[in-house]
Design a protein around this motif. Structure first.
Motif, short mmCIF file in Angstrom:
data_model
loop_
_atom_site.label_atom_id
_atom_site.label_comp_id
_atom_site.label_asym_id
_atom_site.label_seq_id
_atom_site.Cartn_x
_atom_site.Cartn_y
_atom_site.Cartn_z
N TYR A 184 -37.47 92.31 2.74
CA TYR A 184 -37.16 90.86 2.65
C TYR A 184 -35.75 90.50 1.76
CZ TYR A 184 -41.71 90.35 4.83
OH TYR A 184 -42.92 90.21 5.63
N GLN A 185 -35.33 89.57 1.91
CA GLN A 185 -34.32 88.86 1.20
C GLN A 185 -34.84 87.35 0.76
OE1 GLN A 185 -31.01 86.79 3.54
NE2 GLN A 185 -29.43 88.04 2.44
N GLN A 186 -34.26 87.13 -0.58
CA GLN A 186 -34.98 85.93 -1.22
C GLN A 186 -33.54 85.30 -1.96
OE1 GLN A 186 -37.97 85.47 -3.91
NE2 GLN A 186 -38.70 83.52 -3.27
N PHE A 187 -33.26 83.88 -1.60
CA PHE A 187 -32.34 83.35 -2.23
C PHE A 187 -33.16 82.32 -3.36
CE2 PHE A 187 -28.79 84.71 -0.19
CZ PHE A 187 -29.24 84.55 1.31
N PRO A 188 -32.58 81.79 -4.18
CA PRO A 188 -33.17 81.10 -5.29
C PRO A 188 -33.78 79.85 -4.73
CG PRO A 188 -31.13 81.81 -6.17
CD PRO A 188 -31.11 82.21 -4.72
#
Lengths: 107, 115
Positions: free
Chosen positions: A36-40
């Motif tokens: 998974y990828q997470q941005f703030p």
């Protein structure tokens, strides 16, 4: 639940290929590997999932060796917008997110 | 196709009060997951519901509870709020097939602030 280990942080430059490796020594036979990828201040976004060998989609590739004790997420030609935290998870259902790898892409 | 939706976007409560957070999964998804993410920290697994049943819960006190409705939407309740409950609460949904839960799709989250 299989425990995962991945680097805390990585730096790269625009246009380079980035490979993030995750170790999961006690992966179970029926476990899948998911990234998974997470941005703030946003929820994580599914990138790719695989069980063995190689999986490729429009954004990334996932390489899994025969023993499945590790996996490598490959991001081709990264851009500044790929700066994010990347999580490797093993299992299904109630997956436990670790600290992830904070990727910083520089111009 | 609509994604996972959560309401409210922001919620401000005082210590000792109760908070209720809501989540609607993607159409066709039967599983709903709840996570807590305190500022600057990782995601902590709270609860997993599938087909109306609680499948598992994380290491949280009983004042964190929830339920899943027949339409698969879900509600997270936090009783006796404490200052450290301030966090982004994320809901995710997935399909389940013969016991295997597929990748999770996350909502935008509810930012809970306890003062």
């Amino acid at each position: 639940l299989a425990k995962t280990t991945q680097p805390i942080s990585m730096d790269s430059y625009e246009g380079q290929e980035v490979n993030i490796t995750c170790s999961h020594n006690n992966i179970a036979t029926n476990d899948y590997i998911t990234w998974y990828q997470q941005f703030p201040s946003q929820g994580p976004r599914f990138i790719i999932q695989g069980y063995k060998t190689k999986v490729t989609n429009e954004v990334a590739s996932l390489f899994i060796p025969a023993d499945r004790k590790s996996s490598t997420l490959s991001l081709p030609r990264v851009s500044l917008s790929d700066t994010a935290v990347y999580y490797c998870l093993v299992g299904s259902g109630d997956m436990r997110f670790g600290a992830g790898t904070r990727l910083t892409v520089k111009p | 196709e609509a994604g996972v939706t959560q309401s409210p976007t922001h919620l401000i409560k005082t210590r000792g009060q109760q908070a209720t957070l809501r989540c609607s999964p993607i159409s066709g998804h039967t599983s709903v997951y709840w996570y807590q993410q305190a500022l600057g920290l990782g995601l902590q697994f709270l609860l997993w519901y599938d087909e109306g049943e609680e499948r598992n819960r994380g290491n949280f006190p009983p004042r964190f509870s929830g339920r899943q409705f027949p339409n698969y939407s879900s509600e997270l309740n936090v009783n006796a709020l404490e200052l450290e409950d301030s966090a982004l609460y994320l809901c995710a949904s997935s399909t389940v097939d013969r016991g295997f839960a597929y990748e999770q799709y996350f909502g935008p989250g509810t930012r809970l602030t306890v003062t």
